[in-house]
Design an enzyme around this catalytic site. Structure first.
Site, PDB file in Angstrom:
ATOM      1  N   GLU A 110      -2.700   5.476  -0.989  1.00 18.40           N
ATOM      2  CA  GLU A 110      -1.568   4.996  -0.209  1.00 18.40           C
ATOM      3  C   GLU A 110      -1.088   6.012   0.824  1.00 18.40           C
ATOM      4  OE1 GLU A 110      -0.111   2.022  -3.720  1.00 18.40           O
ATOM      5  OE2 GLU A 110       0.831   3.965  -3.568  1.00 18.40           O
ATOM      6  N   ARG A 157       0.815  -1.215   0.000  1.00 16.00           N
ATOM      7  CA  ARG A 157       0.000   0.000   0.000  1.00 16.00           C
ATOM      8  C   ARG A 157       0.850   1.268   0.000  1.00 16.00           C
ATOM      9  NH1 ARG A 157      -5.961   0.228   1.868  1.00 16.00           N
ATOM     10  NH2 ARG A 157      -6.511   2.222   0.991  1.00 16.00           N
TER      11      ARG A 157
END
Lengths: 158, 801
Positions: B753, B383
């Site tokens: 993210e 991520r």
């Protein structure tokens, strides 16, 4: 390997299946009955994506033997909508953005459905406790909790 | 710009850019009608299961398949010896190394794939796995990366032990993979020599695993008659998979079709190519039947791509006022047994050099050494954009450490060092061009929202009573949207992305992209971009991704690249259509193109009321009577090669209360302000931020994949590996500012993210800050109750009166 004829109700439909003693309920639902809404995530009862309703209780179908379901009533996410009308929890998850990748969603919904039968007017803390057996990696849970709250309110007002 | 009520209604109807449109993915997911890889069932399909090594390092003396093959329902047992004639026992990694598909003479990690069993169903396959007899000769195990380069260290990779280059530059030891240096070493040393204040901290970023709820898997189906291969696969990058499969198998790329159907989360874990995929494909080709391989959770946590495992030494040089003069970071990176981290080819440590953060730092130097150990291969971007999480962690930790050393408030130290709005585009000491930012405004807004002064007072009171309260902060800058093909490629393919848009005669649209959603809601948001560009309602725009036979080539979805690259391609393709539509409109209205103006969903002749053509009318005309000299039809393709990366940023603040007798850390408040430039769908952005914050919480507070001295992986089930439930997860507060990217067609930067990257150091900052008055400068993650209690106990803070 011994095989057994079992029959149970799946989402209101009578199902007959020939299963091995060791065969898991989730595999029978997904592979023999072709209802793939119920998913598999961990095989150890932790993640809850395989949650189904068995005789009015939430169970993790990855750790229930298919033979245990003989003579029972099983409900999965596919059984939530009635006559083409979505259940309040389904509507609320869409409305409140309570899902992203969708993988945990069937288990979450079927658990939320049972939880709201058990506790129709829950607080946020109670919702958190009630859903703590179902993991989600995408949403951070906040909108899921909100969705369950909204569904509860909607069901109360009917 | 809509002015009248009628205009507003027309604009609302589009559900375009900036509206919180409800997701179009949801109806299938809430009814159990998604199609994930394990839902795919093809006629005659067989199941694959893996024989895996119990040892982390061992020689394979023999493999006996007889008993397994004798089991009814077993079709094949394949080992490296079977793959060798096809030259498929090893495969190239995305990082220039090779990885064993099935262990070739030696195993290099526990749970490594040794043989694959193909059987009628998954139960028989599992039985047969138990019947494959493998004799091992255990070898000395290398677990600690600090010992990897010792003279007497066991040599892991005998296959490349004589190579002085493992695909990423010169190496100095058989267990060494690469050294990567960036910045000015000498000038940085001088800055440190001349500095009034220097701080240094050893910081470990543990090995963690993205662990999406859907594990990895595929269904490979080779058609012997047509000579074509179709693979349903859990991939964040299906087009690259197609290219790699073609290169490995020798099948023409046009006869390989890769389909990423619905994906149950990816988070960077589903970018690479795993042995399970390759063996299922080989088995399908050999047997001529579809083969399904789906790993279980333990296999997933033990062998597929993990992230981080960086031992970082951070150093900052500054003057007495806290103005930073230099940054130096040295990293020892544990890459496991094969170098198969998924980074752009020229970036062995990804974009770690973004570690100058949001700060105006005149000079910097970074060195990263990668080494092999007897652990699973990986080092992917969980991520985050490539190694950006590690970079943000080290600079944000060092900012706190410097503030503490100087006795300057951490917020004030950041304010003094932020790149100023007028400095953009700002060139960092390590070579990045930050596109836009307004860091002061972001942090100021957060401090006001949380009443920072009030928190400081409260903390002082609590401290005087012996209670532990921590305030954490991060002010991060990411680099995402890889990337310009001049410096970003994967296996030689430039990291552009693509969109193809077709407007049908009746004005509805189908559009396909080279990216692939794993929960981000592309089907919803890409349609919004097209709706605003073309004046066609979102609900009449279908978005498809993931099928390489229909979608244009793209590099996929990871590193927050969908909006920065795929979204830009979508806007640019729509603009090509818009340009053509203008020509058609001019023809229909018998006006000059220059006399037309665009108004929400139609072209109007300036100053002539009523002279107008809607996009729907234009679409019909494109297929009915296009102007002479203009091709019929209304469609366009765009391959977008971004001129620069995008640089989202944010300011986060976290408040924790720590129970001094149990070490339990309670997150009382988490306030996240993100700036991702132009916002396409605020509802989806907020959802992405909630999820990213929770994954950050997981990493900071509990996730790690530890190993014992024999290389046994500990914590590879959900019993041990921490995934927060509703009970642990804090409540999230979100906020935003908007600083558009100047080079992106929509000004958008990417967002999903940021919350992961930004929150992790913020949690650490808060936990450490709870002990700052006792002289603690850093504590390594994960901040579990036990580890925090150990610190409390070490400081004798748990004495009962």
């Amino acid at each position: 390997m011994a095989k057994h004829n079992i029959s149970f109700k799946l989402n209101g439909q009578q199902v007959n299946a020939l299963v091995e003693s060791r065969e898991l309920l989730v595999h029978v639902i997904r592979e023999q009955c072709g209802q793939t809404g119920t998913h598999i995530g961990c095989e150890t009862s932790h993640c809850g994506v395989c949650t189904v309703d068995l005789n009015g209780e939430s169970v993790k179908s990855c750790t229930v033997l298919a033979v245990q379901a003989d003579g029972s009533e099983v409900m999965t996410v596919e059984g939530l909508a009635q006559n083409g009308v979505l259940h309040a929890v389904q509507e609320a998850f869409m409305q409140e953005h309570g899902l992203q990748c969708g993988f945990c969603t069937p288990g979450m919904l079927i658990r939320a459905y049972r939880f709201l039968q058990e506790n129709p007017n829950p607080t946020e803390e109670e919702i958190r406790w009630g859903l703590s057996g179902n993991l989600c990696r995408c949403t951070g849970y906040q909108n899921i909790i909100k969705a369950v709250k909204v569904a509860a309110e909607k069901m109360q007002s009917v | 710009m809509a002015t009248t009520a009628e205009d507003l209604a027309r604009e609302d109807k589009l559900q375009g850019l900036g509206c919180s449109r409800k997701r179009k993915e949801d109806p299938r997911f809430i009814q159990g009608k998604g199609t994930y890889v394990d839902d795919v069932k093809l006629p005659g399909m067989l199941f694959a299961d893996m024989v895996r090594s119990p040892y982390a390092h061992a020689r394979i003396k023999s493999i006996n398949k007889d008993k397994a093959l004798a089991l009814p329902g077993v079709h094949a047992v394949l080992t490296a010896a079977d793959l060798k004639p096809l030259n498929l026992h090893w495969m190239p990694t995305l990082a220039g190394d090779v990885q064993a598909v099935l262990a070739d003479e030696k195993v290099h990690l526990q749970y490594q794939e040794v043989a694959v069993v193909i059987a009628d169903d998954r139960y028989i396959a599992a039985d047969a796995v138990e019947l494959v007899e493998v004799e091992y000769e255990p070898l000395p195990v290398l677990v600690d990366p600090h010992k990897a380069l010792d003279d007497d260290a066991p040599i892991l990779r005998e296959d490349i032990k004589d190579k002085d280059n493992a695909g990423q530059g010169p190496r100095k030891h058989p267990n060494h993979i690469f050294s990567w240096e960036v910045g000015e070493q000498e000038a940085t040393s001088r800055a440190f020599d001349e500095a009034e204040v220097v701080v240094k901290e050893e910081i470990y970023y543990p090995r963690v695993h993205p662990s999406p709820l859907e594990t990895c898997g595929c269904v490979a189906s080779f058609d012997k008659v047509k000579g074509s291969l179709m693979v349903y696969i859990t991939s964040q990058a299906p087009h690259i998979v197609r290219t790699v499969v073609s290169m490995l198998s020798g099948l023409p790329e046009s006869k390989v079709r890769i389909i990423s159907p619905d994906i149950g989360g990816g988070f960077g874990n589903k970018v690479g190519i795993y042995p399970g995929y390759v063996t299922a494909i080989v088995a399908s080709i050999v047997l001529g039947r579809p083969v399904k391989w789906v790993e279980d959770r333990m296999e997933h946590l033990s062998t597929t791509a993990w992230a981080r495992d960086y031992y970082m030494t951070g150093e900052l040089a500054a003057d007495k006022n806290g103005r930073i003069k230099g940054l130096r970071v040295n990293v020892l990176a544990d890459h496991g047994a094969f170098n198969s981290h998924a980074q752009p080819t020229k970036w062995p440590a990804g974009f770690f050099s973004i570690c100058t953060g949001s700060y105006d730092i005149p000079v910097a130097y970074v060195k990263v050494d990668g080494v092999y150990t007897n652990k699973a291969p990986g080092g992917v971007a969980y991520r985050c954009s490539f190694r950006v999480t590690e970079a943000v962690y080290v600079i944000e930790r060092m900012m706190d450490v410097l503030a503490q050393k100087l006795g300057i408030d951490r917020m004030e130290l950041r304010m003094r060092n932020f790149v100023k709005p007028e400095q953009f585009p700002y060139h960092t000491a390590l070579g990045w061009e930050l596109d836009s930012g307004d860091y002061h405004t972001a942090l100021t807004k957060v401090l006001k929202a949380v009443d920072y002064e009030g928190l400081i007072k409260e903390q002082a009171e609590k401290r005087s009573k012996g209670e532990l309260m921590g305030i954490g902060v991060t002010t991060f800058t990411e680099v995402v949207g890889a990337g310009p093909s001049r410096n970003c490629d994967i296996l030689g393919v430039g990291m552009f992305d693509s969109a193809e848009i077709r407007v049908h005669p009746t004005g509805s649209v189908i559009a396909r992209m080279g990216t692939i959603s794993q929960g981000q809601g592309h089907q919803t948001t890409y349609a919004q971009i097209i709706a605003s560009e073309l004046g066609i309602p979102s609900d009449e725009i279908q978005i498809e991704e993931g099928d390489t036979d229909t979608a244009p080539y793209g590099l996929g979805t990871y590193g927050s690249r969908s909006t920065p690259v795929g979204g830009a391609a979508t806007a640019m393709a729509a603009r090509k259509i818009h340009d053509k539509a203008r020509k058609i409109a001019a023809h229909l209205l018998e006006a000059s193109e220059n006399d037309l103006e665009w108004d929400i969903d139609r072209f109007k002749v300036k100053g002539v009321p009523g002279a107008e053509k809607t996009m729907k009318e234009i679409a019909w005309a494109a297929y009915n009577r296009p102007p002479e000299g203009l091709e019929p039809g209304l469609e366009a393709v765009n391959y977008y090669d971004p001129p620069n990366f995008t640089y989202p940023f944010g300011a986060y603040l976290c408040v924790v209360d720590i129970d001094k007798y149990t070490g339990e850390v309670k997150v009382r408040r988490f306030y996240a302000l993100d700036d991702c430039g132009t916002r396409i769908n605020p509802m989806i952005i907020e959802g992405q931020i909630h999820g990213g914050l929770n994954e950050g919480f997981a990493v900071a507070m509990g996730q790690e994949l530890p190993f014992d001295a024999e290389g046994n992986i500990l914590g590879n089930t959900f019993m041990d590996y921490f995934i927060p439930t509703t009970m642990e997860t804090p409540h999230w507060e979100t906020d935003y500012t908007v600083t558009p990217s100047p080079h992106h067609p929509l000004g958008a930067k990417g967002v999903a993210e940021s919350p992961h990257v930004g929150s992790i150091p913020c949690f650490t900052s808060a936990v450490v800050n709870a002990f700052a008055h006792k002289g603690v400068t850093h504590m390594n993650m994960p901040h579990t109750s036990f580890r925090v209690w150990q610190k409390i106990h070490e400081l004798s803070l748990d004495k009962r009166e």
